[in-house]
Design a protein around this motif. Sequence first.
Motif, PDB file in Angstrom:
ATOM      1  N   ASP A 184       0.824  -1.193   0.000  1.00 43.78           N
ATOM      2  CA  ASP A 184       0.000   0.000   0.000  1.00 43.78           C
ATOM      3  C   ASP A 184       0.867   1.255   0.000  1.00 43.78           C
ATOM      4  O   ASP A 184       0.668   2.150  -0.800  1.00 43.78           O
ATOM      5  N   GLY A 185       1.776   1.401   0.931  1.00 48.53           N
ATOM      6  CA  GLY A 185       2.682   2.546   0.973  1.00 48.53           C
ATOM      7  C   GLY A 185       1.987   3.862   1.230  1.00 48.53           C
ATOM      8  O   GLY A 185       0.998   3.932   1.946  1.00 48.53           O
ATOM      9  N   LEU A 225      -3.630   8.885   5.108  1.00 46.48           N
ATOM     10  CA  LEU A 225      -4.690   9.884   5.075  1.00 46.48           C
ATOM     11  C   LEU A 225      -4.130  11.244   4.680  1.00 46.48           C
ATOM     12  O   LEU A 225      -3.080  11.659   5.155  1.00 46.48           O
ATOM     13  N   ALA A 226      -4.851  11.925   3.815  1.00 44.66           N
ATOM     14  CA  ALA A 226      -4.439  13.252   3.364  1.00 44.66           C
ATOM     15  C   ALA A 226      -4.867  14.267   4.412  1.00 44.66           C
ATOM     16  O   ALA A 226      -6.056  14.432   4.675  1.00 44.66           O
ATOM     17  N   GLU A 227      -3.900  14.949   5.024  1.00 40.83           N
ATOM     18  CA  GLU A 227      -4.185  15.908   6.084  1.00 40.83           C
ATOM     19  C   GLU A 227      -3.531  17.246   5.776  1.00 40.83           C
ATOM     20  O   GLU A 227      -2.471  17.303   5.157  1.00 40.83           O
ATOM     21  N   GLY A 228      -4.148  18.301   6.267  1.00 39.76           N
ATOM     22  CA  GLY A 228      -3.576  19.630   6.133  1.00 39.76           C
ATOM     23  C   GLY A 228      -2.407  19.799   7.082  1.00 39.76           C
ATOM     24  O   GLY A 228      -2.282  19.088   8.071  1.00 39.76           O
ATOM     25  N   ALA A 229      -1.540  20.764   6.765  1.00 42.67           N
ATOM     26  CA  ALA A 229      -0.365  21.009   7.613  1.00 42.67           C
ATOM     27  C   ALA A 229       0.109  22.443   7.446  1.00 42.67           C
ATOM     28  O   ALA A 229      -0.064  23.049   6.390  1.00 42.67           O
ATOM     29  N   TYR A 282     -10.036  13.610  -3.139  1.00 41.12           N
ATOM     30  CA  TYR A 282     -11.465  13.331  -2.955  1.00 41.12           C
ATOM     31  C   TYR A 282     -11.756  12.073  -2.153  1.00 41.12           C
ATOM     32  O   TYR A 282     -12.784  11.978  -1.496  1.00 41.12           O
ATOM     33  N   CYS A 283     -10.831  11.110  -2.138  1.00 40.76           N
ATOM     34  CA  CYS A 283     -11.060   9.873  -1.383  1.00 40.76           C
ATOM     35  C   CYS A 283     -10.523   9.965   0.043  1.00 40.76           C
ATOM     36  O   CYS A 283     -10.735   9.060   0.835  1.00 40.76           O
ATOM     37  N   GLY A 284      -9.807  11.060   0.365  1.00 43.71           N
ATOM     38  CA  GLY A 284      -9.289  11.232   1.716  1.00 43.71           C
ATOM     39  C   GLY A 284      -7.915  10.651   1.949  1.00 43.71           C
ATOM     40  O   GLY A 284      -7.376  10.744   3.047  1.00 43.71           O
ATOM     41  N   ALA A 285      -7.320  10.032   0.928  1.00 42.00           N
ATOM     42  CA  ALA A 285      -5.975   9.467   1.044  1.00 42.00           C
ATOM     43  C   ALA A 285      -5.151   9.894  -0.171  1.00 42.00           C
ATOM     44  O   ALA A 285      -5.688  10.414  -1.142  1.00 42.00           O
ATOM     45  N   CYS A 314      -5.594   9.132  -4.303  1.00 42.07           N
ATOM     46  CA  CYS A 314      -6.338   9.937  -5.282  1.00 42.07           C
ATOM     47  C   CYS A 314      -5.887  11.403  -5.247  1.00 42.07           C
ATOM     48  O   CYS A 314      -6.619  12.299  -5.647  1.00 42.07           O
ATOM     49  N   PHE A 315      -4.666  11.623  -4.794  1.00 45.16           N
ATOM     50  CA  PHE A 315      -4.109  12.976  -4.665  1.00 45.16           C
ATOM     51  C   PHE A 315      -4.135  13.707  -6.004  1.00 45.16           C
ATOM     52  O   PHE A 315      -3.719  13.179  -7.016  1.00 45.16           O
ATOM     53  N   GLN A 316      -4.640  14.967  -5.993  1.00 42.81           N
ATOM     54  CA  GLN A 316      -4.715  15.734  -7.230  1.00 42.81           C
ATOM     55  C   GLN A 316      -4.005  17.090  -7.143  1.00 42.81           C
ATOM     56  O   GLN A 316      -3.929  17.791  -8.140  1.00 42.81           O
ATOM     57  N   GLY A 317      -3.542  17.478  -5.990  1.00 39.21           N
ATOM     58  CA  GLY A 317      -2.869  18.756  -5.864  1.00 39.21           C
ATOM     59  C   GLY A 317      -2.969  19.288  -4.448  1.00 39.21           C
ATOM     60  O   GLY A 317      -3.373  18.576  -3.533  1.00 39.21           O
TER      61      GLY A 317
END
Length: 92
Positions: free
Chosen positions: A1-2, A7-11, A34-37, A40-43
Motif C-alpha cells: 500500500d505505501g 490519510l491526506a491531512e492539512g499542515a 477526494y477519497c481522503g488518502a 487519489c491525490f490531485q494537488g
Amino acid sequence: DGTASVLAEGAWTGMYHFLMTGALGLSWTQPIAYCGAYSCFQGVVAADVTLSHASRSCFREWQLVVRSSAKGIEETDSSVYVVNADSKRFPN
C-alpha cells in the motif's frame, strides 16, 4: 500500500519569506484528495498569512478583551505567555 493509503491531512509550513514581498509568514496547506488518502491525490491548496498580519489581528483581539473586561485591564495587568507546540511534521 505505501503512501497511497496515508490519510491526506492539512499542515502548516515552516516560516519562510514570501517571494513577491519578502514578508515573513507561513501557510496552511491542504491536499486535494477526494477519497481522503494520497491514492487519489490531485494537488494542494494553501492559505498564506504574514507575521505582521497575525500580530495586528492579535492586537485587535487583545483590545476587545480589554474593552469588554468588567473590572478593567491596564497594561500592568497583562502578561506574556509563550505557547510551545510539539509538531510531528517539524520536530526541531
